[in-house]
Design an enzyme around this catalytic site. Sequence first.
Site, PDB file in Angstrom:
ATOM      1  N   TYR A 136       0.585  -1.214  -0.156  1.00 22.61           N
ATOM      2  CA  TYR A 136       0.028   0.035  -0.005  1.00 22.61           C
ATOM      3  C   TYR A 136       0.869   1.331   0.113  1.00 22.61           C
ATOM      4  O   TYR A 136       0.264   2.410  -0.469  1.00 22.61           O
ATOM      5  CB  TYR A 136      -0.889   0.029   1.408  1.00 22.61           C
ATOM      6  N   LYS A 186       3.348 -15.104   2.614  1.00 29.57           N
ATOM      7  CA  LYS A 186       3.401 -15.910   1.111  1.00 29.57           C
ATOM      8  C   LYS A 186       4.512 -16.158   1.024  1.00 29.57           C
ATOM      9  O   LYS A 186       5.122 -15.621  -0.201  1.00 29.57           O
ATOM     10  CB  LYS A 186       2.370 -15.127   0.306  1.00 29.57           C
ATOM     11  N   ASP A 218      -3.317 -17.879   1.684  1.00 27.21           N
ATOM     12  CA  ASP A 218      -4.398 -18.580   0.891  1.00 27.21           C
ATOM     13  C   ASP A 218      -4.992 -19.675   1.780  1.00 27.21           C
ATOM     14  O   ASP A 218      -5.990 -19.662   2.168  1.00 27.21           O
ATOM     15  CB  ASP A 218      -3.912 -19.092  -0.606  1.00 27.21           C
ATOM     16  N   ASP A 242      -5.710  -6.663   5.844  1.00 24.88           N
ATOM     17  CA  ASP A 242      -7.141  -5.885   5.182  1.00 24.88           C
ATOM     18  C   ASP A 242      -8.134  -7.031   4.799  1.00 24.88           C
ATOM     19  O   ASP A 242      -9.029  -6.850   4.907  1.00 24.88           O
ATOM     20  CB  ASP A 242      -6.416  -5.014   4.048  1.00 24.88           C
ATOM     21  N   ASP A 246     -11.631  -8.468   6.878  1.00 22.78           N
ATOM     22  CA  ASP A 246     -13.109  -8.337   6.279  1.00 22.78           C
ATOM     23  C   ASP A 246     -13.785  -9.800   6.180  1.00 22.78           C
ATOM     24  O   ASP A 246     -15.131  -9.903   6.411  1.00 22.78           O
ATOM     25  CB  ASP A 246     -13.078  -7.783   4.929  1.00 22.78           C
TER      26      ASP A 246
HETATM   27  C1  LIG Z   1      -7.927   2.339   2.079  1.00 22.37           C
HETATM   28  C2  LIG Z   1      -7.925   1.017   2.686  1.00 22.37           C
HETATM   29  C3  LIG Z   1      -6.758   0.283   2.472  1.00 22.37           C
HETATM   30  C4  LIG Z   1      -8.407   0.824   3.910  1.00 22.37           C
HETATM   31  C5  LIG Z   1      -9.104  -0.375   4.358  1.00 22.37           C
HETATM   32  O1  LIG Z   1      -9.673  -0.986   3.570  1.00 22.37           O
HETATM   33  C6  LIG Z   1      -8.733  -0.712   5.730  1.00 22.37           C
HETATM   34  O2  LIG Z   1      -7.850  -0.385   6.250  1.00 22.37           O
HETATM   35  O3  LIG Z   1      -9.358  -1.882   5.916  1.00 22.37           O
HETATM   36 MG   LIG Z   2     -10.168  -2.956   4.500  1.00 20.18          MG
END
Ligand SMILES: CC(C)CC(=O)C(=O)O
Ligand SMILES: [Mg+2]
Length: 352
Positions: A136, A186, A218, A242, A246
């Site tokens: 990033y 990885k 993975d 990240d 999620d």
């Molecule tokens: C701008 C993204 C990298 C932010 C994100 O998805 C996160 O920090 O979870």
């Molecule tokens: Mg995120």
Amino acid sequence: MKIAVFAGDGIGPEVTREAVRVLEALNIAGLELVYGDVGGAAYYKHGHPLPQVTLDIANDADAILFGAVGDYSCDHLERALRPEQAVLGLRKALSLFANLRPAKLMPGMEWASALRPEVAREIDLLIVRELVGDVYFGEKGIRTLEDGRRQGWDLMSYAEDEVRRIAHVAFKAAQGRGKKLCSVDKANVLETSQLWRDVVIEVSADYPDVELTHMYVDNAAMQLVKGPGQFDVVVTGNLFGDILSDQASMCVGSIGLLASASLGTRQTQYGTVGLYEPIHGSAPDIAGQNKANPMATILSAAMLLRHSLGLEAQAARIEAAVEKALVDGIKGGDLGGTATTTQVGDAVLARL
Ligand SMILES: CC(C)CC(=O)C(=O)O
Ligand SMILES: [Mg+2]
Ligand SMILES: NC(=O)C1=CN([C@@H]2O[C@H](COP(=O)(O)OP(=O)(O)OC[C@H]3O[C@@H](n4cnc5c(N)ncnc54)[C@H](O)[C@@H]3O)[C@@H](O)[C@H]2O)C=CC1
């Protein structure tokens, strides 16, 4: 005690408003809230999504409560609000390298999980994500090759000190929990990951009481849904953390439930300076409709009180109120219910 509040874009202002109501209801003596613009509002007002005036407010605060930034519904704005300019820029400017993302199934919430109930019941893990390095933040661009083809590129890299400091945070977190740390990388393909793994192993010498394992990302994604109970603390890089967080949110029930703390090394008399935000983004698809679940942001406010202000009892009160609201069947659209953002906030407030 000063909290900077940066609500941002999309559902950011809606969910942040509810978290602020909860903070205010606690009547914490000496607590001051200072508001700042970030994202679209800042861009229109100051010509930059993270203007100096906002950075000044951030630098002067003991903690930051953050909503979300971004708006893909407007291509021009989404580009202007490039995360590296706004949210990533803020994390970097404050050197908030350690992102803590706890994922735990709340009592009686098996029905909400994307997993089978007996598997969902196992989830109680902490993702420790490195937050200011990795792909990033590497050099990047889109260039035209000699043969005329366009090529996009992003440099993935970690310096050993960046790995070492997040590894220490993760080992210490594991010492305070189940004494198990899984480092996700990885390393079979990426040199960056090979170095990551080597450094994590070096750091492990300082923590003989913590059992260290390694897993490719993975496989980790698969194991997270197959048997989340095997994880206690997971340490990983910015990109993998990240994505995995999620995914973890749906194991718990919804992305509207997962909170986060982003910490650096700066200390105040109250605790560690940090930024607190839901793990989700600005959700332009439901913005402005009073539909977003504010619980992740409310729980982030609880983390703020715990880590930055040393107010454990108040943090626990907020967490208990959120849990009670869920047990009582208060559900926003993300959980298949009909409660609005405001109603969820009201329900939490009523149970504080
Ligand atoms: C701008 C993204 C990298 C932010 C994100 O998805 C996160 O920090 O979870
Ligand atoms: Mg995120
Ligand atoms: N920390 C930040 O500021 C972040 C910003 N973003 C930005 O947010 C924008 C949207 O990104 P997406 O990939 O769509 O991710 P997102 O997390 O905003 O939304 C993904 C999906 O989850 C739903 N959702 C998210 N939060 C919710 C909540 N509290 N209650 C109910 N439903 C919720 C959304 O409606 C959407 O369907 C983009 O501009 C992105 O760059 C994304 C992630 C983090």
